[in-house]
Design a protein around this motif. Structure first.
Motif, PDB file in Angstrom:
ATOM      1  N   ASP A   8       0.832  -1.205   0.000  1.00 46.12           N
ATOM      2  CA  ASP A   8       0.000   0.000   0.000  1.00 46.12           C
ATOM      3  C   ASP A   8       0.866   1.255   0.000  1.00 46.12           C
ATOM      4  O   ASP A   8       0.597   2.217  -0.725  1.00 46.12           O
ATOM      5  CB  ASP A   8      -0.930   0.027   1.226  1.00 46.12           C
ATOM      6  N   PHE A   9       1.915   1.248   0.831  1.00 40.39           N
ATOM      7  CA  PHE A   9       2.807   2.405   0.912  1.00 40.39           C
ATOM      8  C   PHE A   9       3.530   2.614  -0.417  1.00 40.39           C
ATOM      9  O   PHE A   9       3.620   3.737  -0.910  1.00 40.39           O
ATOM     10  CB  PHE A   9       3.815   2.239   2.052  1.00 40.39           C
ATOM     11  N   ARG A  10       4.021   1.535  -1.011  1.00 40.07           N
ATOM     12  CA  ARG A  10       4.718   1.644  -2.299  1.00 40.07           C
ATOM     13  C   ARG A  10       3.782   2.228  -3.366  1.00 40.07           C
ATOM     14  O   ARG A  10       4.193   3.062  -4.162  1.00 40.07           O
ATOM     15  CB  ARG A  10       5.228   0.283  -2.761  1.00 40.07           C
ATOM     16  N   GLN A  11       2.534   1.772  -3.379  1.00 35.79           N
ATOM     17  CA  GLN A  11       1.583   2.282  -4.365  1.00 35.79           C
ATOM     18  C   GLN A  11       1.313   3.769  -4.147  1.00 35.79           C
ATOM     19  O   GLN A  11       1.213   4.534  -5.098  1.00 35.79           O
ATOM     20  CB  GLN A  11       0.268   1.484  -4.305  1.00 35.79           C
ATOM     21  N   PHE A  12       1.198   4.176  -2.897  1.00 37.89           N
ATOM     22  CA  PHE A  12       1.010   5.598  -2.588  1.00 37.89           C
ATOM     23  C   PHE A  12       2.189   6.411  -3.118  1.00 37.89           C
ATOM     24  O   PHE A  12       2.005   7.453  -3.745  1.00 37.89           O
ATOM     25  CB  PHE A  12       0.868   5.813  -1.073  1.00 37.89           C
ATOM     26  N   ARG A  50       1.015   2.603   9.659  1.00 39.11           N
ATOM     27  CA  ARG A  50      -0.024   1.790  10.315  1.00 39.11           C
ATOM     28  C   ARG A  50      -1.064   2.663  11.018  1.00 39.11           C
ATOM     29  O   ARG A  50      -2.228   2.307  11.098  1.00 39.11           O
ATOM     30  CB  ARG A  50       0.592   0.868  11.359  1.00 39.11           C
ATOM     31  N   ASP A  51      -0.639   3.811  11.541  1.00 35.74           N
ATOM     32  CA  ASP A  51      -1.543   4.690  12.281  1.00 35.74           C
ATOM     33  C   ASP A  51      -2.426   5.541  11.370  1.00 35.74           C
ATOM     34  O   ASP A  51      -3.428   6.087  11.825  1.00 35.74           O
ATOM     35  CB  ASP A  51      -0.740   5.624  13.192  1.00 35.74           C
ATOM     36  N   LEU A  52      -2.052   5.670  10.116  1.00 36.92           N
ATOM     37  CA  LEU A  52      -2.798   6.511   9.182  1.00 36.92           C
ATOM     38  C   LEU A  52      -3.909   5.681   8.557  1.00 36.92           C
ATOM     39  O   LEU A  52      -3.699   4.960   7.601  1.00 36.92           O
ATOM     40  CB  LEU A  52      -1.867   7.079   8.108  1.00 36.92           C
ATOM     41  N   ARG A  53      -5.077   5.791   9.094  1.00 31.39           N
ATOM     42  CA  ARG A  53      -6.195   4.952   8.661  1.00 31.39           C
ATOM     43  C   ARG A  53      -6.995   5.562   7.511  1.00 31.39           C
ATOM     44  O   ARG A  53      -7.482   4.867   6.663  1.00 31.39           O
ATOM     45  CB  ARG A  53      -7.128   4.687   9.841  1.00 31.39           C
ATOM     46  N   ASP A  54      -7.147   6.870   7.504  1.00 31.23           N
ATOM     47  CA  ASP A  54      -7.965   7.541   6.495  1.00 31.23           C
ATOM     48  C   ASP A  54      -7.110   7.825   5.258  1.00 31.23           C
ATOM     49  O   ASP A  54      -6.178   8.626   5.308  1.00 31.23           O
ATOM     50  CB  ASP A  54      -8.510   8.851   7.073  1.00 31.23           C
ATOM     51  N   PRO A  55      -7.404   7.167   4.125  1.00 35.26           N
ATOM     52  CA  PRO A  55      -6.589   7.385   2.920  1.00 35.26           C
ATOM     53  C   PRO A  55      -6.567   8.848   2.474  1.00 35.26           C
ATOM     54  O   PRO A  55      -5.579   9.311   1.920  1.00 35.26           O
ATOM     55  CB  PRO A  55      -7.253   6.509   1.857  1.00 35.26           C
ATOM     56  N   ALA A  56      -7.647   9.572   2.734  1.00 34.69           N
ATOM     57  CA  ALA A  56      -7.692  10.977   2.331  1.00 34.69           C
ATOM     58  C   ALA A  56      -6.743  11.827   3.171  1.00 34.69           C
ATOM     59  O   ALA A  56      -6.298  12.880   2.732  1.00 34.69           O
ATOM     60  CB  ALA A  56      -9.115  11.507   2.457  1.00 34.69           C
ATOM     61  N   ALA A  57      -6.418  11.380   4.369  1.00 38.65           N
ATOM     62  CA  ALA A  57      -5.557  12.159   5.265  1.00 38.65           C
ATOM     63  C   ALA A  57      -4.074  11.876   5.045  1.00 38.65           C
ATOM     64  O   ALA A  57      -3.228  12.622   5.529  1.00 38.65           O
ATOM     65  CB  ALA A  57      -5.929  11.872   6.710  1.00 38.65           C
ATOM     66  N   ILE A  58      -3.744  10.830   4.325  1.00 38.11           N
ATOM     67  CA  ILE A  58      -2.345  10.435   4.162  1.00 38.11           C
ATOM     68  C   ILE A  58      -1.556  11.513   3.437  1.00 38.11           C
ATOM     69  O   ILE A  58      -0.486  11.931   3.887  1.00 38.11           O
ATOM     70  CB  ILE A  58      -2.237   9.085   3.432  1.00 38.11           C
ATOM     71  N   GLU A  59      -2.070  11.992   2.315  1.00 35.80           N
ATOM     72  CA  GLU A  59      -1.324  12.999   1.563  1.00 35.80           C
ATOM     73  C   GLU A  59      -1.193  14.288   2.369  1.00 35.80           C
ATOM     74  O   GLU A  59      -0.154  14.939   2.350  1.00 35.80           O
ATOM     75  CB  GLU A  59      -1.982  13.286   0.215  1.00 35.80           C
ATOM     76  N   GLY A  60      -2.223  14.629   3.104  1.00 38.20           N
ATOM     77  CA  GLY A  60      -2.141  15.800   3.973  1.00 38.20           C
ATOM     78  C   GLY A  60      -1.059  15.640   5.024  1.00 38.20           C
ATOM     79  O   GLY A  60      -0.340  16.587   5.346  1.00 38.20           O
TER      80      GLY A  60
END
Length: 170
Positions: A8-12, A50-60
């Motif tokens: 998931d991280f690599r794809q992001f 692991r703590d970043l659950r909301d995909p919309a919040a990751i880029e932020g």
């Protein structure tokens, strides 16, 4: 890191690294410093993935990490003691003046655009969204996005013809 989480991280990173680099470049003004800034922000993000659950919040989260890292760098840099040399400082070369003049011309030309046109340009060229994504985000047709971007670029070229000679502007 768990293989699924690592994937998931690599794809992001693959999907968003271009947009993150552009943001980092706007923060730093230097290509190499921008690469370093993105890497350090992604390293911090990987540690907290692991703590970043909301995909919309990751880029932020990544952008905020880049911002804070850059502000910390500015603060560290400003603490450097100045040393008196006895000689007056060198005047900046003509390149600095030309770049400043070009920025002023660009700002004045952008201020002549409508808010909608500026929004379309920012979403397309700074946030690197496709025309389809912009249309979906703003609730308009793709044709409207295309025509607004075309009109915006045309107005910029007419408002500041000297910008047409700049390689980055096209």
């Amino acid at each position: 890191m768990d293989p699924g989480i690592e994937a998931d991280f690599r794809q992001f990173v693959i999907d968003r690294s271009g947009a993150l680099f552009r943001t980092a470049y706007l923060l730093t003004g230097d290509r190499h410093a921008a690469e370093d800034l993105v890497q350090s922000a992604l390293a911090k993000t990987a540690a907290r993935w692991r703590d970043l659950r909301d995909p919309a919040a990751i880029e932020g989260y990544v952008r905020r990490a880049m911002y804070h890292e850059q502000v910390s760098w500015w603060r560290r840099r400003s603490r450097v003691a100045e040393v008196s040399t006895g000689l007056p400082p060198d005047r900046p070369g003509d390149g600095h003046a030309d770049a400043a003049d070009l920025r002023l011309v660009m700002r004045a030309a952008l201020n002549r655009l409508t808010p909608r046109q500026r929004t379309m340009l920012v979403l397309r060229y700074f946030e690197d969204l496709s025309e389809t994504e912009i249309a979906r985000l703003l609730g308009v047709r793709v044709g409207s996005v295309r025509s607004q971007i075309y009109r915006s670029l045309d107005r910029l070229k007419k408002a500041a013809p000297e910008l047409s000679a700049v390689k980055e502007f096209g």
